[in-house]
Design an enzyme around this catalytic site. Structure first.
Site, PDB file in Angstrom:
ATOM      1  N   ASN A   1     -12.347   4.415  -6.121  1.00  0.00           N
ATOM      2  CA  ASN A   1     -10.894   4.608  -6.147  1.00  0.00           C
ATOM      3  C   ASN A   1     -10.397   5.141  -4.809  1.00  0.00           C
ATOM      4  O   ASN A   1     -11.090   5.892  -4.131  1.00  0.00           O
ATOM      5  CB  ASN A   1     -10.508   5.570  -7.269  1.00  0.00           C
TER       6      ASN A   1
ATOM      7  N   TYR B   1       0.831  -1.218   0.000  1.00  0.00           N
ATOM      8  CA  TYR B   1       0.000   0.000   0.000  1.00  0.00           C
ATOM      9  C   TYR B   1       0.859   1.257   0.000  1.00  0.00           C
ATOM     10  O   TYR B   1       0.489   2.261  -0.606  1.00  0.00           O
ATOM     11  CB  TYR B   1      -1.006  -0.022   1.163  1.00  0.00           C
TER      12      TYR B   1
ATOM     13  N   VAL C   1     -14.046   2.115 -21.961  1.00  0.00           N
ATOM     14  CA  VAL C   1     -13.418   1.724 -23.224  1.00  0.00           C
ATOM     15  C   VAL C   1     -14.046   0.452 -23.788  1.00  0.00           C
ATOM     16  O   VAL C   1     -13.859   0.126 -24.957  1.00  0.00           O
ATOM     17  CB  VAL C   1     -11.887   1.547 -23.096  1.00  0.00           C
ATOM     18  N   GLU C   2     -14.774  -0.279 -22.925  1.00  0.00           N
ATOM     19  CA  GLU C   2     -15.523  -1.446 -23.416  1.00  0.00           C
ATOM     20  C   GLU C   2     -16.800  -1.596 -22.600  1.00  0.00           C
ATOM     21  O   GLU C   2     -16.952  -0.952 -21.560  1.00  0.00           O
ATOM     22  CB  GLU C   2     -14.667  -2.715 -23.318  1.00  0.00           C
TER      23      GLU C   2
ATOM     24  N   HIS D   1     -14.450   2.993  -0.972  1.00  0.00           N
ATOM     25  CA  HIS D   1     -13.426   2.007  -0.577  1.00  0.00           C
ATOM     26  C   HIS D   1     -12.275   2.634   0.196  1.00  0.00           C
ATOM     27  O   HIS D   1     -11.194   2.066   0.257  1.00  0.00           O
ATOM     28  CB  HIS D   1     -12.911   1.267  -1.827  1.00  0.00           C
TER      29      HIS D   1
ATOM     30  N   CYS E   1      -4.387   3.335  13.253  1.00  0.00           N
ATOM     31  CA  CYS E   1      -4.011   2.223  14.121  1.00  0.00           C
ATOM     32  C   CYS E   1      -5.198   1.278  14.284  1.00  0.00           C
ATOM     33  O   CYS E   1      -6.309   1.706  14.589  1.00  0.00           O
ATOM     34  CB  CYS E   1      -3.589   2.763  15.491  1.00  0.00           C
TER      35      CYS E   1
ATOM     36  N   THR F   1     -15.573   1.708 -14.687  1.00  0.00           N
ATOM     37  CA  THR F   1     -15.667   0.592 -13.724  1.00  0.00           C
ATOM     38  C   THR F   1     -16.179  -0.651 -14.442  1.00  0.00           C
ATOM     39  O   THR F   1     -17.059  -0.558 -15.300  1.00  0.00           O
ATOM     40  CB  THR F   1     -16.559   0.931 -12.513  1.00  0.00           C
ATOM     41  N   SER F   2     -15.605  -1.810 -14.041  1.00  0.00           N
ATOM     42  CA  SER F   2     -16.080  -3.065 -14.629  1.00  0.00           C
ATOM     43  C   SER F   2     -17.451  -3.433 -14.054  1.00  0.00           C
ATOM     44  O   SER F   2     -18.117  -4.325 -14.572  1.00  0.00           O
ATOM     45  CB  SER F   2     -15.066  -4.181 -14.366  1.00  0.00           C
TER      46      SER F   2
HETATM   47  P1  OAD Z   1     -11.564  -2.720 -12.744  1.00  0.00           P
HETATM   48  O1  OAD Z   1     -10.112  -2.910 -12.976  1.00  0.00           O
HETATM   49  O2  OAD Z   1     -12.378  -3.914 -12.388  1.00  0.00           O
HETATM   50  O3  OAD Z   1     -12.237  -2.084 -14.047  1.00  0.00           O
HETATM   51  C1  OAD Z   1     -11.667  -0.990 -14.706  1.00  0.00           C
HETATM   52  C2  OAD Z   1     -12.612  -0.585 -15.820  1.00  0.00           C
HETATM   53  O4  OAD Z   1     -12.105   0.591 -16.432  1.00  0.00           O
HETATM   54  C3  OAD Z   1     -12.766  -1.627 -16.929  1.00  0.00           C
HETATM   55  O5  OAD Z   1     -14.145  -1.797 -17.209  1.00  0.00           O
HETATM   56  C4  OAD Z   1     -12.032  -0.998 -18.126  1.00  0.00           C
HETATM   57  O6  OAD Z   1     -12.629  -1.345 -19.362  1.00  0.00           O
HETATM   58  C5  OAD Z   1     -12.223   0.470 -17.837  1.00  0.00           C
HETATM   59  N1  OAD Z   1     -11.202   1.372 -18.404  1.00  0.00           N
HETATM   60  C6  OAD Z   1      -9.851   1.169 -18.536  1.00  0.00           C
HETATM   61  N2  OAD Z   1      -9.249   2.263 -19.029  1.00  0.00           N
HETATM   62  C7  OAD Z   1     -10.217   3.195 -19.206  1.00  0.00           C
HETATM   63  C8  OAD Z   1     -10.229   4.549 -19.667  1.00  0.00           C
HETATM   64  N3  OAD Z   1      -9.104   5.167 -20.066  1.00  0.00           N
HETATM   65  N4  OAD Z   1     -11.414   5.206 -19.723  1.00  0.00           N
HETATM   66  C9  OAD Z   1     -12.570   4.587 -19.338  1.00  0.00           C
HETATM   67  N5  OAD Z   1     -12.623   3.312 -18.893  1.00  0.00           N
HETATM   68  C10 OAD Z   1     -11.470   2.630 -18.816  1.00  0.00           C
HETATM   69  O7  OAD Z   1     -11.713  -1.556 -11.641  1.00  0.00           O
HETATM   70  P2  OAD Z   1     -12.973  -1.181 -10.742  1.00  0.00           P
HETATM   71  O8  OAD Z   1     -14.247  -1.366 -11.476  1.00  0.00           O
HETATM   72  O9  OAD Z   1     -12.684   0.156 -10.166  1.00  0.00           O
HETATM   73  O10 OAD Z   1     -11.897  -2.836  -4.670  1.00  0.00           O
HETATM   74  O11 OAD Z   1     -12.869  -2.255  -9.587  1.00  0.00           O
HETATM   75  C11 OAD Z   1     -13.762  -2.203  -8.508  1.00  0.00           C
HETATM   76  C12 OAD Z   1     -13.097  -2.626  -7.230  1.00  0.00           C
HETATM   77  O12 OAD Z   1     -12.472  -3.906  -7.413  1.00  0.00           O
HETATM   78  C13 OAD Z   1     -11.950  -1.741  -6.773  1.00  0.00           C
HETATM   79  O13 OAD Z   1     -12.376  -0.598  -6.064  1.00  0.00           O
HETATM   80  C14 OAD Z   1     -11.170  -2.656  -5.890  1.00  0.00           C
HETATM   81  C15 OAD Z   1     -11.181  -3.923  -6.741  1.00  0.00           C
HETATM   82  O14 OAD Z   1     -11.071  -5.110  -6.058  1.00  0.00           O
HETATM   83  C16 OAD Z   1     -11.244  -2.991  -3.508  1.00  0.00           C
HETATM   84  O15 OAD Z   1     -10.028  -3.017  -3.440  1.00  0.00           O
HETATM   85  C17 OAD Z   1     -12.152  -3.114  -2.315  1.00  0.00           C
END
Ligand code: OAD
Length: 251
Positions: free
Chosen positions: A104, A69, A219-220, A121, A129, A193-194
């Site tokens: 994020n 971290y 992007v997808e 998150h 602590c 976000t995915s």
């Molecule tokens: P992910 O890594 O699961 O998803 C990232 C998303 O961003 C994907 O759908 C990509 O297609 C998209 N992406 C990538 N580049 C991009 C760009 N330039 N513009 C727009 N979209 C883009 O990340 P999160 O959805 O944030 O939790 O993941 C959710 C949570 O899972 C996180 O907060 C974390 C993780 O485990 C914890 O740590 C509790």
């Protein structure tokens, strides 16, 4: 000139919205050079969350987890908000109420100037602590550089990052605020976000059930793409500024 990647309806709806809610994920910070989780080269492709992102792993090997971290904190601090973060901050100035709900932990929305940010998150820039909950101060993590676990100077408890690990509850009140923003929204944007981690991924659906126009920027197509009104395909750092620009032309 290439055609705008969104409908005319979206900036029109944004321009007359009272409440806008935005859910963001790692994709919004990708263009700042911060790795996402599930893309190729994403953090969960390289590291095992079971070893790094839960309390048992932390107690087994606190230095390893603190160090990971600390490294991510250094990266986030060294990077800067991109045009996507800036566009969302500008959007906040154009509508009466704008809530950014982010998964994020990199603090980039706050640094870009978004005023209302719900941290679902946690935030990498803070640590505390585990025993007495005292917030860590500069210098409290210095033991890491010596190869030791960082401990609280008051009670000797282990210092942990102020982030949500797998199996943990979200910070008190965060989901309530996020749910209220989704329910009140006239327009809801799900950005980068995915949409596979709940409860965050349920927010666009909540917004839609309460009558919002819901658009995804990615992007997808994500896991919730079929449930939204509009999918805007493209990089957040390009499509969000174009969207705000289109809104400005209408307003
Ligand atoms: P992910 O890594 O699961 O998803 C990232 C998303 O961003 C994907 O759908 C990509 O297609 C998209 N992406 C990538 N580049 C991009 C760009 N330039 N513009 C727009 N979209 C883009 O990340 P999160 O959805 O944030 O939790 O993941 C959710 C949570 O899972 C996180 O907060 C974390 C993780 O485990 C914890 O740590 C509790």
């Amino acid at each position: 000139m290439t055609a705008q990647p969104f409908s005319d309806e979206l900036p029109r709806r944004l321009a007359r919205a009272e409440h806008v809610a935005v859910l963001t994920g790692a994709g919004v910070s990708a263009e700042s050079g911060i790795p996402t989780f599930r893309d190729e080269d994403g953090l969960w492709e390289q590291f095992d969350p079971k070893e790094l992102a839960n309390v048992e792993a932390f107690l087994d090997n606190p230095q390893l987890v603190q160090g990971w971290y600390d490294h991510r904190r250094d990266i986030a601090t060294e990077k800067t908000p991109n045009d996507g973060h800036e566009a969302l901050a500008a959007l906040g100035d154009l509508v009466p109420t704008c809530t950014v709900v982010t998964q994020n932990v990199d603090n980039l929305h706050q640094r870009a100037g978004s005023e209302t940010v719900v941290e679902l998150h946690g935030n990498l820039t803070r640590s505390y602590c585990m025993e007495c909950e005292r917030e860590a101060r500069p210098g409290d993590l210095d033991a890491l550089a010596e190869g030791d676990a960082a401990r609280c100077p008051e009670c000797d408890g282990l210092i942990r990052p102020d982030v949500v690990w797998f199996g943990e509850r979200l910070p008190e009140g965060a989901m309530e605020r996020a749910g209220a923003a989704a329910s009140d929204a006239d327009v809801f944007l799900s950005v980068g976000t995915s949409a596979v981690v709940y409860p965050a991924a349920g927010l666009p659906v909540t917004a839609k059930e309460h009558g919002a126009y819901v658009a995804e920027v990615n992007v997808e197509r994500s896991a919730i793409a079929d449930a939204v009104d509009e999918v805007v395909l493209g990089k957040a750092g390009e499509t969000l500024p174009a969207l705000v620009e289109a809104m400005r032309r209408i307003a």
